[in-house]
Design a protein around this motif. Sequence first.
Motif, mmCIF file in Angstrom:
data_model
loop_
_atom_site.group_PDB
_atom_site.id
_atom_site.type_symbol
_atom_site.label_atom_id
_atom_site.label_comp_id
_atom_site.label_asym_id
_atom_site.label_seq_id
_atom_site.Cartn_x
_atom_site.Cartn_y
_atom_site.Cartn_z
ATOM 1 N N GLN A 89 0.829 -1.203 0.000
ATOM 2 C CA GLN A 89 0.000 0.000 0.000
ATOM 3 C C GLN A 89 0.866 1.256 0.000
ATOM 4 O O GLN A 89 0.611 2.205 -0.740
ATOM 5 C CB GLN A 89 -0.944 0.027 1.201
ATOM 6 N N GLY A 90 1.902 1.263 0.848
ATOM 7 C CA GLY A 90 2.818 2.398 0.870
ATOM 8 C C GLY A 90 3.508 2.595 -0.467
ATOM 9 O O GLY A 90 3.625 3.716 -0.976
ATOM 10 N N TYR A 91 3.945 1.482 -1.065
ATOM 11 C CA TYR A 91 4.677 1.538 -2.331
ATOM 12 C C TYR A 91 3.798 2.098 -3.449
ATOM 13 O O TYR A 91 4.185 3.031 -4.167
ATOM 14 C CB TYR A 91 5.167 0.136 -2.693
ATOM 15 N N ILE A 92 2.586 1.547 -3.600
ATOM 16 C CA ILE A 92 1.736 1.952 -4.725
ATOM 17 C C ILE A 92 1.168 3.350 -4.500
ATOM 18 O O ILE A 92 0.949 4.103 -5.459
ATOM 19 C CB ILE A 92 0.621 0.903 -4.961
ATOM 20 N N THR A 93 0.934 3.732 -3.236
ATOM 21 C CA THR A 93 0.478 5.099 -2.962
ATOM 22 C C THR A 93 1.565 6.094 -3.336
ATOM 23 O O THR A 93 1.284 7.140 -3.941
ATOM 24 C CB THR A 93 0.094 5.255 -1.482
ATOM 25 N N LEU A 304 -6.367 18.990 -5.957
ATOM 26 C CA LEU A 304 -5.798 18.177 -7.020
ATOM 27 C C LEU A 304 -4.328 17.949 -6.680
ATOM 28 O O LEU A 304 -3.565 18.910 -6.643
ATOM 29 C CB LEU A 304 -5.924 18.892 -8.372
ATOM 30 N N PRO A 305 -3.918 16.718 -6.377
ATOM 31 C CA PRO A 305 -4.735 15.503 -6.388
ATOM 32 C C PRO A 305 -5.732 15.458 -5.228
ATOM 33 O O PRO A 305 -5.651 16.263 -4.297
ATOM 34 C CB PRO A 305 -3.696 14.382 -6.261
ATOM 35 N N SER A 306 -6.652 14.513 -5.311
ATOM 36 C CA SER A 306 -7.716 14.390 -4.327
ATOM 37 C C SER A 306 -7.166 14.037 -2.945
ATOM 38 O O SER A 306 -6.100 13.434 -2.812
ATOM 39 C CB SER A 306 -8.697 13.299 -4.776
ATOM 40 N N ILE A 307 -7.934 14.406 -1.902
ATOM 41 C CA ILE A 307 -7.602 13.976 -0.545
ATOM 42 C C ILE A 307 -7.641 12.460 -0.447
ATOM 43 O O ILE A 307 -6.874 11.848 0.296
ATOM 44 C CB ILE A 307 -8.592 14.603 0.458
ATOM 45 N N TRP A 308 -8.538 11.836 -1.230
ATOM 46 C CA TRP A 308 -8.768 10.394 -1.104
ATOM 47 C C TRP A 308 -7.989 9.603 -2.144
ATOM 48 O O TRP A 308 -7.701 10.105 -3.238
ATOM 49 C CB TRP A 308 -10.261 10.096 -1.247
ATOM 50 N N GLN A 310 -8.402 5.729 -3.773
ATOM 51 C CA GLN A 310 -9.243 4.528 -3.793
ATOM 52 C C GLN A 310 -8.383 3.277 -3.928
ATOM 53 O O GLN A 310 -7.424 3.253 -4.715
ATOM 54 C CB GLN A 310 -10.229 4.644 -4.970
ATOM 55 N N ILE A 311 -8.748 2.214 -3.191
ATOM 56 C CA ILE A 311 -7.881 1.039 -3.145
ATOM 57 C C ILE A 311 -8.636 -0.166 -2.579
ATOM 58 O O ILE A 311 -9.599 -0.001 -1.830
ATOM 59 C CB ILE A 311 -6.630 1.349 -2.278
ATOM 60 N N GLN A 312 -8.227 -1.352 -2.978
ATOM 61 C CA GLN A 312 -8.661 -2.596 -2.327
ATOM 62 C C GLN A 312 -7.443 -3.237 -1.685
ATOM 63 O O GLN A 312 -6.350 -3.233 -2.260
ATOM 64 C CB GLN A 312 -9.281 -3.585 -3.315
ATOM 65 N N MET A 313 -7.633 -3.787 -0.474
ATOM 66 C CA MET A 313 -6.536 -4.407 0.261
ATOM 67 C C MET A 313 -6.983 -5.779 0.756
ATOM 68 O O MET A 313 -7.962 -5.892 1.501
ATOM 69 C CB MET A 313 -6.114 -3.524 1.442
ATOM 70 N N ALA A 314 -6.254 -6.814 0.340
ATOM 71 C CA ALA A 314 -6.618 -8.178 0.727
ATOM 72 C C ALA A 314 -5.374 -8.951 1.164
ATOM 73 O O ALA A 314 -4.336 -8.918 0.502
ATOM 74 C CB ALA A 314 -7.300 -8.894 -0.435
ATOM 75 N N SER A 315 -5.490 -9.626 2.311
ATOM 76 C CA SER A 315 -4.422 -10.502 2.790
ATOM 77 C C SER A 315 -5.065 -11.703 3.469
ATOM 78 O O SER A 315 -6.233 -12.010 3.237
ATOM 79 C CB SER A 315 -3.484 -9.764 3.752
ATOM 80 N N ASN A 316 -4.320 -12.362 4.345
ATOM 81 C CA ASN A 316 -4.836 -13.567 4.993
ATOM 82 C C ASN A 316 -5.967 -13.286 5.975
ATOM 83 O O ASN A 316 -6.748 -14.185 6.307
ATOM 84 C CB ASN A 316 -3.700 -14.301 5.711
ATOM 85 N N ASP A 317 -6.124 -12.034 6.470
ATOM 86 C CA ASP A 317 -7.175 -11.769 7.460
ATOM 87 C C ASP A 317 -8.009 -10.532 7.150
ATOM 88 O O ASP A 317 -8.777 -10.084 7.991
ATOM 89 C CB ASP A 317 -6.564 -11.644 8.859
ATOM 90 N N VAL A 318 -7.888 -9.986 5.954
ATOM 91 C CA VAL A 318 -8.666 -8.792 5.612
ATOM 92 C C VAL A 318 -8.897 -8.754 4.112
ATOM 93 O O VAL A 318 -8.059 -9.212 3.316
ATOM 94 C CB VAL A 318 -7.938 -7.501 6.063
ATOM 95 N N ASN A 319 -10.072 -8.252 3.723
ATOM 96 C CA ASN A 319 -10.357 -7.978 2.320
ATOM 97 C C ASN A 319 -11.330 -6.811 2.297
ATOM 98 O O ASN A 319 -12.538 -6.987 2.436
ATOM 99 C CB ASN A 319 -10.961 -9.196 1.621
ATOM 100 N N VAL A 323 -11.663 4.014 0.363
ATOM 101 C CA VAL A 323 -10.690 5.075 0.137
ATOM 102 C C VAL A 323 -9.762 5.196 1.338
ATOM 103 O O VAL A 323 -10.184 5.101 2.495
ATOM 104 C CB VAL A 323 -11.356 6.438 -0.152
ATOM 105 N N SER A 324 -8.521 5.397 1.034
ATOM 106 C CA SER A 324 -7.510 5.699 2.048
ATOM 107 C C SER A 324 -7.170 7.181 1.946
ATOM 108 O O SER A 324 -7.602 7.876 1.028
ATOM 109 C CB SER A 324 -6.255 4.860 1.822
ATOM 110 N N ILE A 325 -6.392 7.657 2.909
ATOM 111 C CA ILE A 325 -5.817 8.997 2.827
ATOM 112 C C ILE A 325 -4.330 8.821 2.566
ATOM 113 O O ILE A 325 -3.651 8.158 3.357
ATOM 114 C CB ILE A 325 -6.036 9.785 4.124
ATOM 115 N N PRO A 326 -3.810 9.335 1.461
ATOM 116 C CA PRO A 326 -2.385 9.164 1.187
ATOM 117 C C PRO A 326 -1.534 9.613 2.367
ATOM 118 O O PRO A 326 -1.604 10.771 2.781
ATOM 119 C CB PRO A 326 -2.159 10.043 -0.046
ATOM 120 N N GLY A 327 -0.764 8.689 2.906
ATOM 121 C CA GLY A 327 0.065 8.979 4.072
ATOM 122 C C GLY A 327 -0.329 8.184 5.289
ATOM 123 O O GLY A 327 0.409 8.157 6.273
#
Length: 550
Positions: A89-93, A304-308, A310-319, A323-327
């Motif tokens: 998430q940090g990398y792609i953000t 611009l860019p937006s405050i938000w 958008q992302i999906q996050m899935a692992s062994n215990d979450v899916n 929207v996240s906040i960059p940072g």
Amino acid sequence: MKPILKAIFTFIVALSLLLLLNTKLGSIPPLAKFLDPFHGFWKNAECKKKSRTETLTLDELKGKVEIQFDEQMIPHIFAENNYDLYYAQGYITAKDRLWQLDFQTRFAAGRLSEVIGEKAIDIDTYQRRMGMVYGAENTILEMEKDPKIKEIMGAYTAGINAYIHSLKPADYPIEFKILDYQPEDWKPINSALLLKLMSATLTGGSTQFYMSNILSKYGPDVVKELFPDYPFGEDPIIPKGTQWNFKPIQIPKQPTVLSENTVCNQTTKQMEEGIGSNNWALAGAKTSSGYPMLANDPHLDLTLPSIWYQIQMASNDVNAYGVSIPGAPGIVIGFNANVAWGVTNVDANVMDWYRIKFKDHSQQEYWYDNKWNLVKPRIETIAVRGGKTIVDTVYYTHHGPIVYLNNQKSKNLSQCDNIPVGHALRWIAHDPSNDIRTFYMLNRAKNYTDYRQALANYTAPAQNFIFASVDNDIAITSSGYFPLKWDNQGKFLLDGSDPANDWHGRIPVDQNPTVKNPSRNFVSSANQRPTDATYPYYLNWEFANYERAH
């Protein structure tokens, strides 16, 4: 002109242009670097077609991570463990929003002068004096006490830095090239600074100074008539008549003198409207599917860019998707297979100003609780591009920082208008908090009980958390740290020498306003008053007009 003279003249012109284009002229960066076809802005052109799938194979990953992009290039991260999930998430953000990450935390920390120069000194000084870095330091210390949150913060930080380290100067986002500087490594405190920035955006304004001016000029009868504590016809977030199934704790007694009794002759500015949000959830009884439906419209500043992000996050215990906040790691507004949640601002009174009485002109001691107390100086060092450094001393009382003393306010910043000189700031954003824990738990929530447990960790900025689940539950809860106050405490400027004016702890978190599955089969909020007049605690006197909620 002889050929040799032409050649010399041409060489001199070319050399002059070369030197000119490679020289920084005031605040204008060297144009040659920006125009360089191999390293300048041309390198920032994007390909028409992008890969829709990316597999990360970075050294720090513990397992396989795959990122798929939909037709809108929204990333969907699939990882085998949580460390890799937040790292990715940090990398792609950072890949999409690196300059936003860098610049917004520089703004929050009062470090714009390092990039922009002297033009940003006033705003940097303001941010430091408001205690933004002080609050972030307290928050990160609290977060690091939580092993799980410390781990995901570390992973998120490492992911951002992995992307930064993969870049050459030619690859920097175009904003870095325009401003002629380079990104620095991300630190966990930057995420805490982002939370302080959100607190400043949503609860960083105060009408106390403004209201005290009105009180001084027109008297209490006019104030009561024009600025009522509970307006006629109010339609609160928690439906009227909701029973409070708890025994209230003792409320502090009001002091005899409610205001400073001082004429405030400085100019104040009425707060501007425009930042607000809406949300609603319908019970299954009102939907064709028979299951709840939830919507959230968090209309904050248009940027611009937006405050938000958008992302999906899935692992062994979450899916989870939303929207996240960059940072900040995790999803702030969204849903998973079992629950959905959203937020609107509460507008609770969590920022108060206290008049400070100094012993003498040295301003080293202030009067409180019938004795003189030492202030605590905090040195703020502001580096200015070009070699200049400003050293600013901010005095802290037990209330918080004395934001401005005489002749310290900037005349160029409208933010300063409602800050009374010689007053200390008590603000919830200065207190330790672990708000990331709330979203970590909401991302994994399975039911109403999980939702309520997640909210118990939330501090600021206070939000109306709306909820819906596949169990056919809907709910809304005004969440955050609400100071325990006497009625109307903080409507006007306060006397900082009287302990009766202090905050007296907090409203118990399990007694915050909430409702589950109301008989009307819906819950909603539009920043209006959370409760009717039967709620036993004071939250604030001013909220958004209920007509927007209608």
